[in-house]
Scaffold this motif. Structure first.
Motif, short mmCIF file in Angstrom:
data_model
loop_
_atom_site.label_atom_id
_atom_site.label_comp_id
_atom_site.label_asym_id
_atom_site.label_seq_id
_atom_site.Cartn_x
_atom_site.Cartn_y
_atom_site.Cartn_z
N PHE B 186 0.86 -1.18 0.00
CA PHE B 186 0.00 0.00 0.00
C PHE B 186 0.89 1.23 0.00
O PHE B 186 1.76 1.38 0.86
CB PHE B 186 -0.89 -0.01 1.25
CG PHE B 186 -1.85 1.15 1.31
CD1 PHE B 186 -3.05 1.10 0.62
CD2 PHE B 186 -1.55 2.29 2.05
CE1 PHE B 186 -3.94 2.17 0.68
CE2 PHE B 186 -2.43 3.36 2.10
CZ PHE B 186 -3.64 3.30 1.42
N ALA B 187 0.71 2.06 -1.01
CA ALA B 187 1.47 3.32 -1.08
C ALA B 187 0.49 4.42 -1.44
O ALA B 187 -0.56 4.16 -2.02
CB ALA B 187 2.57 3.22 -2.13
N ARG B 188 0.81 5.66 -1.06
CA ARG B 188 -0.08 6.77 -1.36
C ARG B 188 -0.24 6.95 -2.85
O ARG B 188 -1.31 7.26 -3.35
CB ARG B 188 0.45 8.06 -0.74
CG ARG B 188 0.60 8.02 0.76
CD ARG B 188 -0.75 7.94 1.46
NE ARG B 188 -1.59 9.07 1.17
CZ ARG B 188 -1.51 10.25 1.77
NH1 ARG B 188 -0.64 10.45 2.72
NH2 ARG B 188 -2.33 11.23 1.45
N MET B 195 3.88 2.20 2.39
CA MET B 195 3.57 2.44 3.81
C MET B 195 3.54 1.11 4.54
O MET B 195 3.70 1.05 5.76
CB MET B 195 2.22 3.15 3.95
CG MET B 195 2.26 4.59 3.52
SD MET B 195 0.61 5.32 3.49
CE MET B 195 0.51 5.95 5.14
N LYS B 249 -4.67 -11.38 12.32
CA LYS B 249 -4.57 -10.92 13.70
C LYS B 249 -3.16 -11.15 14.24
O LYS B 249 -2.59 -10.28 14.92
CB LYS B 249 -5.61 -11.70 14.53
CG LYS B 249 -5.85 -11.15 15.90
CD LYS B 249 -7.02 -11.88 16.56
CE LYS B 249 -7.04 -11.58 18.04
NZ LYS B 249 -8.10 -12.31 18.74
N ILE B 261 5.94 10.82 9.87
CA ILE B 261 5.03 11.86 9.41
C ILE B 261 3.92 11.31 8.52
O ILE B 261 2.89 11.95 8.35
CB ILE B 261 5.77 13.00 8.65
CG1 ILE B 261 6.59 12.43 7.50
CG2 ILE B 261 6.63 13.80 9.62
CD1 ILE B 261 7.12 13.51 6.58
N HIS B 262 4.14 10.14 7.94
CA HIS B 262 3.13 9.64 7.00
C HIS B 262 2.06 8.79 7.67
O HIS B 262 0.94 8.71 7.19
CB HIS B 262 3.81 8.85 5.88
CG HIS B 262 4.72 9.68 5.05
ND1 HIS B 262 4.26 10.76 4.34
CD2 HIS B 262 6.05 9.64 4.85
CE1 HIS B 262 5.29 11.35 3.72
NE2 HIS B 262 6.38 10.68 4.02
N ALA B 266 0.00 2.58 14.88
CA ALA B 266 -1.28 1.87 14.92
C ALA B 266 -1.84 1.67 13.52
O ALA B 266 -2.37 0.61 13.18
CB ALA B 266 -2.28 2.65 15.78
N TYR B 267 -1.71 2.71 12.69
CA TYR B 267 -2.21 2.59 11.32
C TYR B 267 -1.44 1.52 10.56
O TYR B 267 -2.01 0.66 9.87
CB TYR B 267 -2.10 3.93 10.58
CG TYR B 267 -2.57 3.83 9.15
CD1 TYR B 267 -3.92 3.82 8.85
CD2 TYR B 267 -1.66 3.69 8.11
CE1 TYR B 267 -4.36 3.70 7.54
CE2 TYR B 267 -2.08 3.57 6.80
CZ TYR B 267 -3.44 3.58 6.51
OH TYR B 267 -3.87 3.45 5.22
N ASN B 270 -2.37 -2.00 11.60
CA ASN B 270 -3.63 -2.37 10.97
C ASN B 270 -3.44 -2.68 9.50
O ASN B 270 -4.00 -3.63 8.96
CB ASN B 270 -4.63 -1.22 11.15
CG ASN B 270 -5.81 -1.35 10.19
OD1 ASN B 270 -6.66 -2.18 10.38
ND2 ASN B 270 -5.80 -0.55 9.13
N LEU B 271 -2.62 -1.86 8.86
CA LEU B 271 -2.41 -2.02 7.42
C LEU B 271 -1.79 -3.39 7.11
O LEU B 271 -2.23 -4.09 6.18
CB LEU B 271 -1.49 -0.89 6.92
CG LEU B 271 -1.27 -0.78 5.42
CD1 LEU B 271 -2.59 -0.53 4.70
CD2 LEU B 271 -0.30 0.37 5.12
N VAL B 274 -4.45 -6.02 7.40
CA VAL B 274 -5.39 -5.97 6.27
C VAL B 274 -4.74 -6.52 5.00
O VAL B 274 -5.35 -7.27 4.24
CB VAL B 274 -5.88 -4.52 6.05
CG1 VAL B 274 -6.63 -4.39 4.73
CG2 VAL B 274 -6.75 -4.08 7.22
N GLU B 277 -4.48 -10.28 5.16
CA GLU B 277 -5.82 -10.84 4.92
C GLU B 277 -6.13 -10.90 3.43
O GLU B 277 -6.55 -11.93 2.90
CB GLU B 277 -6.82 -9.95 5.67
CG GLU B 277 -8.26 -10.42 5.65
CD GLU B 277 -9.16 -9.38 6.32
OE1 GLU B 277 -8.75 -8.78 7.35
OE2 GLU B 277 -10.27 -9.14 5.79
#
Lengths: 765, 286
Positions: B186-188, B195, B249, B261-262, B266-267, B270-271, B274, B277
């Protein structure tokens, strides 16, 4: 005028493109001169401090280094950057010195200027300079700015540098009696314009003539010349300022920066041409920043959703100094919060605070992007709370055609108001709804979980101002070839000004476009000029051409009349010929044996207001917070369209730029005032593939009454609704979570956190 | 943004290159594609006294595939990996992962060895090598070493490589044709450093149960690493929805991401969960 309007309104392809696409453009880094030297600037590494010493001896010893200049060599008092708009005695002491003198106030402030035979040598020399700076507590946050324990300017006694209060009616009274009120706090983040290429300058000093020639910046060459004249103690007629081709300006390029003095000064100091081009790190730290705003705003309505009032307070971060046009941002936040709506009672107080960050200036849709974000968010919330459809809520409150011209609030401090000029706002709203198929899409997508993503729709009505006065000049010359040269005070900032002004001139002179040549962006073309900002080139430059064209045609008829021995009124100008009674005829080339030229001004103290509606369909991935823009439709009426191709292109470009600012771009400082997003790896710009589905439909149904063309400034404004519409669409998509995005940018971590915080604790784990 | 002054050498042999690197006591840098080193020099974040250009060294730009596995020369470029049709079956995960590396201009120049030596914790190749049990072959003044990828990375931009050592090749075990795998990052924006990213593969035994699961993560800590808890949650299962959610999990619990900064830690946690999964669902469907 049998042949009038052949070109205005036509989709003429950009005249600029053939040259640019063949690589024949002359951008600033293409400019050079015999014996040119390079300049590099050593910039402050700390956000706030006292300069105790600068040791340049090691730098001067490096072979190839020609000069190392500090405030000492430049001479005190160090010249400051003049404030171009809304200057006052109050803000004069807050102007930026062109090189730091005794104190530094932001990371990136120029401290030492090195001139060398190559840029690499100059950079080596910068590494060899020893700076002794005693740090002071930096002012980075709003809290620190307001508290004022650390001051940027001790003599000011506070960090607050300006206030703009917008007043209309009696807001407090309206709120007291309102059936519905809601108050929220909104935040817009610091970001700014980035162009295709860096800012830069080439300055040449001609000793024998005592003349300075500066090339590079675009936008306001005459204002630049005026500033330089004072700073360098040179008469204005000994300074020429010429713009180069540019890959965009967006309000930022071409304003006066420290380098606009330092490079010309150094050219005279060393007696050699000097070139400076910023790198991207310098751009991100040192070009005008924009947008950093917090607003606490409140809306009052009656039970039918008629808006009774808007009130609130706003904080706008100025950065370390007040620059040329920085005061526009807080002024606009206050003045334009009501946008295209009838809001009878308004009280918005915006305070402008200094901080130890990069100084701010305007960026496309200055203050408007911010204030529109606040208003449209409040409107969606109010409509939702009152159980009124958000389209209907807007429809009820739009300014009606019969209310034009419509008074906007007064700004107390400047004792100035403004008024909307013309239009039927509901028509563009309806057209946008139809183009977008709003009703159908609401039914099908809004708030629904489809393919693992929540879909949402957003809608946003807006206005964009244009046509800043006081005037613009155009000089028309009938050349010996029979063609007409048109010199204008407007500037090319990538907006296609040559194409548009050629269309206008060709129609006004009733000549083919290939017989017209436009010259722009130089202090040598016209006596005076005001440049390109506030969406003014088409309205002001175009109208100046219309005025001058009528005068030129009059001169041509008079000249022909003398040659034909007839009255000027008996002369017709057609197909490149002047014709008189009895079949007498002269080609324009023959007519031009006599010098025929004229310079005229178009004066204007009112503003034009293009307006429109945007609609969008987005999808939010609730597991990652990623938002995809699935569809975006913009409809805007610009009074009278000159060129649908260039205008539509600008609208789409503005929207993409707005999406970049809304989702990706963010200038982040740490607690010490260090910029953490100093490269394109961290300051994320939108790329061509990121936001592909955008349509712009431009119309010209309601001409402006304030200029002879009926045109309105446009092309800038597509950016204005983007923050508000995206936050509204996301809120709509996530309605089942009952969350409200209040802060920009809408980054995936921020959206994810909204959702995560709203989930039941056991599900969030 | 001009480079600081440095000396430049362009040796013809590996031994000469190693001798040059050894001669500067850590102040020399090897350069190949230059996609990481050149920006570092331009920003003057590093100022080595000598650059040793590897472009004349022979034999380091080959992709070899045989029964014992796959060998990537250190100078193999991303583009070579993308263009090698054999890899579509010989190692589809490698091609998938490399397709996420930056942009095509960078993929034309960037090299396998350069990326591993640079050791960005969010880069694909270090993560891939750890996930796939790669062996990293290095050569220096004191001879050759073969280092398991899992022991190679020590921290952000830090490895066990000595100043006089060069990576020569990367050895990968063979890839069974029936292997199940998935890879997501996942990248912006497409081409940015991830990320977060996850690669997973496993084989199926005769009963259709997963064996030898490998789960590797990038951008989820100071080095790329495998996530044993998530692997354990997959092994022995039919990789049904229950196992997938358990693995996801376990992945969240098995990473220690950083806040920057990005994104917050916690994010990112989660990433990773996800992404695993979703990568597992892709593996099942493949």
């Amino acid at each position: 005028m049998s042949k009038a309007n052949r070109f205005v309104g036509s989709p003429v392809e950009r005249l600029e493109d053939l040259r640019l696409l063949r690589g024949r453009g002359r951008f600033v880094d293409d400019l050079t001169a015999e014996g040119v030297l390079n300049a590099v600037i050593l910039r402050s590494p700390v956000a706030h401090g006292i300069i105790k010493g600068i040791d340049t001896s090691a730098a001067l010893a490096i072979p190839g280094v020609v000069a190392v200049l500090t405030a000492e060599e430049i001479g005190r008092p160090v010249p400051t950057i003049p404030i171009r708009l809304f200057a006052s005695k109050l803000t004069e002491p807050l102007e930026q010195p062109c090189i730091a003198d005794r104190k530094v106030r932001y990371v990136g402030e120029p401290v030492v200027l090195v001139i060398a035979e190559s840029q690499a040598i100059a950079e080596d020399a910068c590494d060899a300079v020893v700076l002794d700076i005693e740090t002071l507590p930096p002012v980075v946050t709003r809290e620190a700015a307001e508290k004022g324990q650390s001051l940027l300017f001790d003599e000011l006694g506070t960090n607050r540098c300006a206030r703009f209060t917008a007043i209309k009616g009696d807001a407090d009274d309206a709120f007291r009696n309102a059936a519905y009120r809601r108050r929220e706090r909104f935040g817009v983040h610091r970001h700014t314009a980035v162009f295709m290429e860096g800012r830069g300058l080439l300055a040449e000093w001609f000793e024998e003539e005592g003349k300075l020639v500066v090339q590079g910046g675009a936008k306001v060459p005459f204002a630049t010349r005026k500033a330089l004249s004072k700073q360098m103690n040179l008469p204005e007629d000994k300074i020429e300022v010429h713009e180069a081709d540019t890959g965009g300006g967006f309000g930022s390029r071409g304003e006066f920066y420290p380098e606009d003095f330092l490079i010309p000064f150094a050219a005279r100091y060393v007696g050699k041409p000097i070139k400076w081009v910023e790198d991207r790190r310098e751009h991100l730290a040192c070009s005008n920043h924009s947008r950093e705003t917090e607003v606490e705003a409140e809306i009052a309505c009656d039970k039918n959703g008629m808006v009774l009032g808007l009130r609130g307070t706003a904080f706008v971060d100025s950065g370390a100094y007040v620059r040329t046009n920085g005061l526009i941002n807080p002024r606009n936040v206050s003045q334009f919060m009501s946008g295209p709506y009838h809001v009878p009672n308004i009280n918005i107080v915006t305070d402008f605070y200094l901080s130890n960050k990069g100084p701010v200036g305007t960026y496309r849709g200055p203050g408007r992007y911010e204030t529109d974000y606040v208003r449209e968010r409040l409107f969606d919330m109010a409509a939702n709370d009152l159980g009124i459809d958000r389209v209907e809520f807007r429809r009820r409150n739009l300014v009606r055609e019969d209310q034009m011209p419509y008074q906007l609030p007064q700004i107390v401090e400047t004792k100035s108001g403004d008024e909307l000029d013309s239009g039927n706002y509901e028509v563009t709203l309806d057209q946008c709804l139809a183009e977008f198929k709003w009703a159908e899409k609401v039914e099908k997508y809004d708030g629904k979980l489809i393919d693992g993503r929540y879909h949402g729709l957003g809608l946003h009505c807006f206005i964009e101002g244009g046509a800043a006065g006081p005037k613009e000049n155009a000089r028309l010359v009938l050349e010996k070839s029979g063609n007409v040269s048109v010199y204008v005070g407007s500037s090319q900032v990538g907006q296609g000004v040559v194409t548009v002004l050629t269309q206008i001139a060709a129609d006004a002179l009733e000549m083919p476009m290939d017989k017209i040549a436009i010259f722009h962006g130089s202090t040598t073309g016209t006596k005076e000029g005001f440049g390109s900002f506030h969406s003014r080139s088409t309205v002001m430059g175009g109208s100046a051409i219309v005025v001058a064209a009528a005068s030129l045609q009059k001169l041509m008829r008079e000249a022909a009349g003398r040659r034909f021995n007839c009255a000027p009124g008996e002369v017709t100008l057609e197909d490149g010929k002047a014709q008189g009674p009895g079949g007498k005829s002269l080609t324009f080339a023959e007519l031009a044996e006599e010098d025929i030229s004229i310079e005229e001004s178009f004066f204007n103290h009112k503003h034009t207001w293009a307006y429109g509606t945007h609609a969008t369909h987005i999808a939010v991935d609730p597991q990652t917070g990623q938002v995809e823009v699935l569809e975006y439709v913009a409809v805007e009426d610009v009074g009278r369209m000159v060129n649908p191709l260039t205008l539509g292109g600008q609208a789409v470009g503005a929207i993409v730029q707005g999406l970049g600012g809304t989702f990706l771009e963010h200038l982040i400082y740490d607690g010490e005032g260090q910029l953490l997003t100093g490269t394109f790896a961290d300051y994320l710009l939108p790329t061509a593939g990121d936001f592909p589905r955008i349509r712009a439909i431009m119309t010209g149904n309601y001409p402006s009454p304030i200029n002879p063309l009926g045109v309105k400034g446009a092309g800038e404004g597509g950016i204005i609704p983007v923050g508000g519409i995206m936050a509204n669409a996301i809120a709509s998509a996530l309605r089942s979570f009952n969350v409200q995005p209040l802060e920009l940018p809408l980054s995936p971590p921020r959206i994810w956190k909204l959702i995560d915080d709203a989930r039941p604790a056991e599900a969030a784990e | 943004m001009k480079l600081p002054p440095f000396e430049y050498a362009c040796p013809a042999t590996l031994d000469e290159a190693i001798a040059l690197l050894a001669s500067r006591d850590g102040d020399a840098k090897a350069i190949s594609g230059g996609q990481s080193l050149m920006p570092i020099l331009a920003f003057r974040l590093a100022s080595p006294s000598l650059l040793v250009d590897l472009k004349k060294l022979k034999g380091l730009d080959q992709i070899k595939i045989d029964a014992s596995g796959i060998t990537l020369g250190a100078k193999v470029s991303w583009r070579q990996i993308e263009d090698d049709k054999r890899l579509a079956t010989a190692h589809p995960l490698l091609q998938e992962m490399i397709s996420h590396v930056a942009h095509y201009q960078i993929r034309n120049r960037g090299t396998v060895g350069g990326s591993i030596a640079h050791a960005d914790p969010a880069a694909e190749m270090p993560g891939f090598s750890v996930t796939c049990d790669a062996k990293i072959v290095v050569k220096g003044s004191s001879g050759e070493r073969i280092i398991p990828a899992g022991e190679f990375f020590e921290g952000p931009l830090m490895t066990v490589l000595e100043a006089d050592e060069l990576i020569t090749e990367i050895r990968l075990p063979p890839w069974p044709a029936a292997r199940r795998w998935g890879m997501l990052e996942f990248a912006r924006r497409r081409g940015d450093f991830a990320m977060g990213g996850v690669a997973v593969f496993y084989d199926l035994d005769a009963q259709g149960r997963a064996v030898d699961a490998h789960v590797g993560v990038i951008g989820a800590g100071s080095i790329p690493h495998r996530v044993p808890g998530a692997e354990a949650a997959i092994n022995g299962t039919t990789v049904d929805e229950t196992a997938i959610l358990a693995a996801a999990k376990a992945a969240a619990a098995g990473v220690e991401p950083l806040t920057d900064i990005h994104a917050s830690a916690a994010y990112r946690r989660n990433l990773i969960s996800v992404l695993l999964e979703r990568a597992l669902r892709a593996a099942v469907a493949r």
